[in-house]
Design an enzyme around this catalytic site. Structure first.
Site, PDB file in Angstrom:
ATOM      1  N   ASP A  34       0.865  -1.186   0.000  1.00  0.00           N
ATOM      2  CA  ASP A  34       0.000   0.000   0.000  1.00  0.00           C
ATOM      3  C   ASP A  34       0.899   1.233   0.000  1.00  0.00           C
ATOM      4  O   ASP A  34       2.008   1.218   0.548  1.00  0.00           O
ATOM      5  CB  ASP A  34      -0.920   0.016   1.227  1.00  0.00           C
ATOM      6  CG  ASP A  34      -2.150   0.902   1.016  1.00  0.00           C
ATOM      7  OD1 ASP A  34      -3.261   0.353   0.846  1.00  0.00           O
ATOM      8  OD2 ASP A  34      -2.001   2.146   1.006  1.00  0.00           O
ATOM      9  N   SER A 121     -14.484  -2.336  -9.825  1.00  0.00           N
ATOM     10  CA  SER A 121     -15.945  -2.459  -9.827  1.00  0.00           C
ATOM     11  C   SER A 121     -16.495  -2.210 -11.224  1.00  0.00           C
ATOM     12  O   SER A 121     -17.480  -2.827 -11.622  1.00  0.00           O
ATOM     13  CB  SER A 121     -16.564  -1.451  -8.859  1.00  0.00           C
ATOM     14  OG  SER A 121     -16.156  -1.722  -7.545  1.00  0.00           O
ATOM     15  N   HIS A 142     -13.126  -9.555 -10.481  1.00  0.00           N
ATOM     16  CA  HIS A 142     -14.011  -8.789  -9.596  1.00  0.00           C
ATOM     17  C   HIS A 142     -14.405  -9.686  -8.425  1.00  0.00           C
ATOM     18  O   HIS A 142     -15.319 -10.500  -8.522  1.00  0.00           O
ATOM     19  CB  HIS A 142     -15.227  -8.297 -10.397  1.00  0.00           C
ATOM     20  CG  HIS A 142     -16.212  -7.566  -9.569  1.00  0.00           C
ATOM     21  ND1 HIS A 142     -17.562  -7.776  -9.650  1.00  0.00           N
ATOM     22  CD2 HIS A 142     -16.031  -6.627  -8.607  1.00  0.00           C
ATOM     23  CE1 HIS A 142     -18.166  -7.002  -8.777  1.00  0.00           C
ATOM     24  NE2 HIS A 142     -17.277  -6.301  -8.139  1.00  0.00           N
TER      25      HIS A 142
HETATM   26  N1  NAD Z   1     -15.439  -2.424  -1.645  1.00  0.00           N
HETATM   27  C1  NAD Z   1     -16.039  -3.379  -2.345  1.00  0.00           C
HETATM   28  O1  NAD Z   1     -17.058  -3.966  -1.898  1.00  0.00           O
HETATM   29  C2  NAD Z   1     -15.483  -3.791  -3.685  1.00  0.00           C
HETATM   30  C3  NAD Z   1     -15.942  -4.990  -4.271  1.00  0.00           C
HETATM   31  C4  NAD Z   1     -15.355  -5.409  -5.484  1.00  0.00           C
HETATM   32  C5  NAD Z   1     -14.386  -4.626  -6.089  1.00  0.00           C
HETATM   33  N2  NAD Z   1     -14.003  -3.456  -5.496  1.00  0.00           N
HETATM   34  C6  NAD Z   1     -12.946  -2.680  -6.165  1.00  0.00           C
HETATM   35  O2  NAD Z   1     -11.720  -2.963  -5.502  1.00  0.00           O
HETATM   36  C7  NAD Z   1     -10.864  -1.808  -5.554  1.00  0.00           C
HETATM   37  C8  NAD Z   1     -10.464  -1.447  -4.124  1.00  0.00           C
HETATM   38  O3  NAD Z   1     -11.623  -1.103  -3.394  1.00  0.00           O
HETATM   39  P1  NAD Z   1     -11.612  -0.981  -1.808  1.00  0.00           P
HETATM   40  O4  NAD Z   1     -13.043  -0.879  -1.395  1.00  0.00           O
HETATM   41  O5  NAD Z   1     -10.737  -2.006  -1.202  1.00  0.00           O
HETATM   42  O6  NAD Z   1     -10.907   0.470  -1.632  1.00  0.00           O
HETATM   43  P2  NAD Z   1     -10.347   1.132  -0.278  1.00  0.00           P
HETATM   44  O7  NAD Z   1     -10.514   2.585  -0.452  1.00  0.00           O
HETATM   45  O8  NAD Z   1     -10.923   0.465   0.921  1.00  0.00           O
HETATM   46  O9  NAD Z   1      -8.764   0.740  -0.296  1.00  0.00           O
HETATM   47  C9  NAD Z   1      -7.891   1.196  -1.293  1.00  0.00           C
HETATM   48  C10 NAD Z   1      -6.455   1.140  -0.743  1.00  0.00           C
HETATM   49  O10 NAD Z   1      -5.549   1.456  -1.811  1.00  0.00           O
HETATM   50  C11 NAD Z   1      -4.502   2.256  -1.279  1.00  0.00           C
HETATM   51  N3  NAD Z   1      -3.879   2.995  -2.380  1.00  0.00           N
HETATM   52  C12 NAD Z   1      -4.287   4.130  -2.999  1.00  0.00           C
HETATM   53  N4  NAD Z   1      -3.452   4.439  -4.011  1.00  0.00           N
HETATM   54  C13 NAD Z   1      -2.470   3.496  -4.006  1.00  0.00           C
HETATM   55  C14 NAD Z   1      -1.320   3.256  -4.808  1.00  0.00           C
HETATM   56  N5  NAD Z   1      -1.002   4.047  -5.828  1.00  0.00           N
HETATM   57  N6  NAD Z   1      -0.538   2.181  -4.514  1.00  0.00           N
HETATM   58  C15 NAD Z   1      -0.845   1.356  -3.491  1.00  0.00           C
HETATM   59  N7  NAD Z   1      -1.930   1.528  -2.701  1.00  0.00           N
HETATM   60  C16 NAD Z   1      -2.732   2.568  -2.961  1.00  0.00           C
HETATM   61  C17 NAD Z   1      -5.176   3.138  -0.248  1.00  0.00           C
HETATM   62  O11 NAD Z   1      -4.219   3.630   0.702  1.00  0.00           O
HETATM   63  C18 NAD Z   1      -6.175   2.143   0.372  1.00  0.00           C
HETATM   64  O12 NAD Z   1      -5.597   1.471   1.477  1.00  0.00           O
HETATM   65  C19 NAD Z   1     -11.655  -0.707  -6.256  1.00  0.00           C
HETATM   66  O13 NAD Z   1     -11.323  -0.670  -7.620  1.00  0.00           O
HETATM   67  C20 NAD Z   1     -13.095  -1.163  -6.065  1.00  0.00           C
HETATM   68  O14 NAD Z   1     -13.945  -0.661  -7.075  1.00  0.00           O
HETATM   69  C21 NAD Z   1     -14.504  -3.025  -4.298  1.00  0.00           C
END
Ligand code: NAD
Length: 285
Positions: A34, A121, A142
């Site tokens: 991260d 997503s 996904h």
């Molecule tokens: N939340 C859900 O239910 C869900 C379900 C399926 C897919 N997704 C997809 O998964 C992805 C992540 O979603 P999430 O909910 O875990 O997001 P989140 O905001 O909870 O976590 C994202 C993390 O990425 C880190 N980050 C940001 N820029 C970065 C970089 N350049 N390098 C490394 N780390 C970095 C942030 O510090 C954070 O810890 C998104 O594309 C989302 O659309 C989410």
């Protein structure tokens, strides 16, 4: 790279932390990267609690201890750790500018044989794959939230994704208990092209004061027999992610049916992101 059990997970938020934990349970060696050291600390602190919960939910299964699990995960901010991994799974926020910058920054770091899976997503995989030197090695995975409890993945093939990549990813997913369907690439795929319409319209219903959040969701859970209502689902995903996804869908299809409900935007601006901040449409303690 045969026999290599090293998988990189980029992004230690909601999805990345769940995925790292799930892979570690299945004895993968996980590199969890991260950009924010505090996110890594939060992930490390969260894993033992999640493991306790899973243990309570399934006491028959033989679980590893927290110490065993944590020993299988390297928590790091260093992209050089990608050098010898078999598969990278990216989970950073649903923001095209952030994802594109990351892809261009790291594409030269990993081995030519490494496969790159994108947990998004809504973002089109073909668009993302165009940022890499080998688009045939890029695929969409996904995952469903919470990853360790949802044994199903929507796999998306970009325009150039090779059959070898699809087959390798299917075998990899099966190795930690995930079934999958493979779909073609259009923004939002199948799951989110449908589910975001539900969540968005549920927010409009609330904005129009047609019903309370509880009653909107009860119609889905009690009436339709869904496991969760659309507002609780939006809270679980994170309202910031839902808003970002709706913007991507709206821009990609140029179709106003995906226009984001102003109430959702206002809640994000107010810091009410759902479960991850303790308050969204519902309150979490
Ligand atoms: N939340 C859900 O239910 C869900 C379900 C399926 C897919 N997704 C997809 O998964 C992805 C992540 O979603 P999430 O909910 O875990 O997001 P989140 O905001 O909870 O976590 C994202 C993390 O990425 C880190 N980050 C940001 N820029 C970065 C970089 N350049 N390098 C490394 N780390 C970095 C942030 O510090 C954070 O810890 C998104 O594309 C989302 O659309 C989410």
């Amino acid at each position: 790279m045969t026999g290599n059990k090293k998988i990189a997970v980029i992004g230690a938020g909601t999805m990345g932390t769940g995925l790292a934990l799930n892979l570690a349970i299945f004895e993968y060696e996980v590199i969890l990267i991260d950009a924010d050291p505090q996110a890594l600390q939060r992930a490390e602190a969260k894993i033992p609690g999640d493991l306790r919960l899973f243990r309570m939910m399934n006491s028959e299964k033989k679980w590893p201890t927290s110490a065993e699990l944590l020993a299988r995960i390297v928590f790091t901010t260093e992209y050089k750790e990608l050098e010898d991994v078999r598969i990278v799974i990216e989970n950073i926020p649903e923001d095209w500018n952030k994802k594109e910058a990351l892809y261009r920054n790291i594409r030269g770091v990993f081995d030519p044989e490494t496969l790159f899976a994108i947990n998004t997503s809504c973002i089109a995989i073909t668009r993302a794959a165009a940022c890499f030197h080998r688009p045939q090695n890029v695929i969409g995975t996904h995952f469903m939230n919470p990853v360790p409890l949802k044994n199903f993945v929507e796999v998306i093939t970009g325009y150039h994704t090779s059959e070898h990549t699809v087959n390798t990813i299917k075998t990899f997913l099966a190795s930690f208990g995930k079934k999958c369907v493979v779909v073609k690439d259009y923004p939002g795929f199948v799951s989110n092209r449908l589910s975001h319409l539900f969540m968005n319209e549920a927010a409009f219903l609330l904005q129009d004061q047609v019903a309370s959040p509880r009653d909107i969701d009860l119609i889905f859970t009690e009436g339709y027999g869904h496991a969760m209502g659309p507002l609780a689902t939006a809270d679980l995903i994170g309202l910031d992610t839902v808003v970002n996804s709706l913007e991507i869908l709206c821009n990609s299809y140029q179709d106003p049916k995906f226009r984001c409900c102003p109430l959702l935007v206002k809640m994000v601006q107010a810091g009410m992101l759902g479960r991850k901040t303790g308050q969204g449409f519902f309150k979490y303690t």
